[in-house]
Write an enzyme that holds these catalytic residues in place. Sequence first.
Site, PDB file in Angstrom:
ATOM      1  N   ASP A 153      27.616 -34.016 -29.937  1.00 24.76           N
ATOM      2  CA  ASP A 153      29.042 -34.183 -29.657  1.00 24.76           C
ATOM      3  C   ASP A 153      29.678 -35.052 -30.736  1.00 24.76           C
ATOM      4  O   ASP A 153      29.129 -36.093 -31.097  1.00 24.76           O
ATOM      5  CB  ASP A 153      29.208 -34.847 -28.285  1.00 24.76           C
ATOM      6  CG  ASP A 153      30.602 -34.678 -27.720  1.00 24.76           C
ATOM      7  OD1 ASP A 153      31.572 -34.914 -28.477  1.00 24.76           O
ATOM      8  OD2 ASP A 153      30.734 -34.327 -26.545  1.00 24.76           O
TER       9      ASP A 153
ATOM     10  N   ASP B 158      22.233 -31.276 -27.364  1.00 23.69           N
ATOM     11  CA  ASP B 158      23.684 -31.398 -27.222  1.00 23.69           C
ATOM     12  C   ASP B 158      24.180 -32.386 -28.275  1.00 23.69           C
ATOM     13  O   ASP B 158      23.769 -33.548 -28.280  1.00 23.69           O
ATOM     14  CB  ASP B 158      24.018 -31.894 -25.810  1.00 23.69           C
ATOM     15  CG  ASP B 158      25.521 -32.003 -25.563  1.00 23.69           C
ATOM     16  OD1 ASP B 158      26.306 -31.586 -26.442  1.00 23.69           O
ATOM     17  OD2 ASP B 158      25.908 -32.512 -24.497  1.00 23.69           O
TER      18      ASP B 158
ATOM     19  N   GLU C   1      19.033 -21.986 -11.590  1.00 25.12           N
ATOM     20  CA  GLU C   1      20.249 -22.607 -11.065  1.00 25.12           C
ATOM     21  C   GLU C   1      21.444 -22.335 -11.966  1.00 25.12           C
ATOM     22  O   GLU C   1      21.383 -22.516 -13.188  1.00 25.12           O
ATOM     23  CB  GLU C   1      20.087 -24.117 -10.912  1.00 25.12           C
ATOM     24  CG  GLU C   1      21.357 -24.753 -10.368  1.00 25.12           C
ATOM     25  CD  GLU C   1      21.368 -26.280 -10.389  1.00 25.12           C
ATOM     26  OE1 GLU C   1      22.383 -26.865  -9.987  1.00 25.12           O
ATOM     27  OE2 GLU C   1      20.356 -26.868 -10.820  1.00 25.12           O
TER      28      GLU C   1
END
Length: 399
Positions: free
Chosen positions: A107, A105, A44
């Site tokens: 941040d 991830d 995807e």
Amino acid sequence: MVGHYDENLLSDMLPLYYTKYFPQNIFCRWLCCGCSPQPLSNRELSFTLADDVYLRYLSISDQKELQTLFQKKCPHKLDIGAVYNTKPSIARHDSVVLARELVFDIDLTDYDEVRTCCKEAKVCEKCWKFMVIACEIIDKALKDDFGFQNILWVFSGRRGIHCWVSDYEARVLDSPGRGAVADYLCLIMGGDNQNKKVNLGNDNLHTSIRRALDIIDKYFEEILQDQEFFSTNDGLKAFLKQIPDDNLRSQTEKKLEKLPESSLERWRNFISLYETYCRENGFAVRKIKYLVEEIKVQYCYPRLDVNVTKGFNHLLKSPFSIHPKTGKVSVVFKPTNARKMKLSDVPTIQSLLDDSTADSTEHQNNMKTSVKIFQEVVFSLEKAEAMRRKADANMSLEF
């Protein structure tokens, strides 16, 4: 295009960027390895277009289809999803996830409770050091503790970093397995209302924690001077709340309040006070055996978004995507070079396409370097995949 980055011009610049600078061939080869043994068309992709138009369940069969999509849709943002048992656009409701890179991830907004130089989306060279520490700790743990080798590190384009682990064993991990890896790497626990978020116990520290602390120690005093964690009343109070022993906390408060506001000086005095207190109060040592280490971890250890790692449906920004707000390229970098990396050196779509900008030549060279690093990772992954397929074929022949 002369001057500073203008988000309104992004739609005009992107077609040329995708044609001239986006490494389409090596990108598709990376995706192919990440899909194997499934075809590339089962992966995807997601596009965010102008005006935040969001397209999911896209797929490609080869580089030519990717190039056509780029020119037709001109995505402002490109995200990558999982590998399904069929083309995601055909049976999105019934399809089954078969593989996905193990992703992390990190941040800088998750550091807002400790960083003082910036808040929210703002980032500077001082708080980038938190990302340097995170990169070094996680990369080392993934290689030494889990044996992963095919690891890609990418700057998010604004305020964080992404890690893609492409080893076959990582790609086929189920959600509990991904959760176990994420939990293993998490040492900071608790919400906004919890003052002390790290508890290392009183047994011997695990090798991985000692290794992480060795990395933190390389930067800790430097970060103390940059961030001045304890220089304000609020910062000092937050620090004191991490001390579970009432007597030590009281002594520390009295001592540090009399000192200048320098966090480094206050820290060094706390260390001296802590060591004296432990020598004189043997009964209390067990409770605060690793207090110094716990404080260092709470201020500097990586803050992971665990849900991103555990889940399969979370999309993650593609390497070499452009961040719409900053115009910066999501460049690939080596973890060993993270410390030398400066945000001002990250190429922007503006500096790449406009030769008249001051940083154009340097940024174009930095872009070439980033693509070369990406190629090295992909070549290594292709080699590992070839060896895996050969080993699987030999096993099949034996049966």
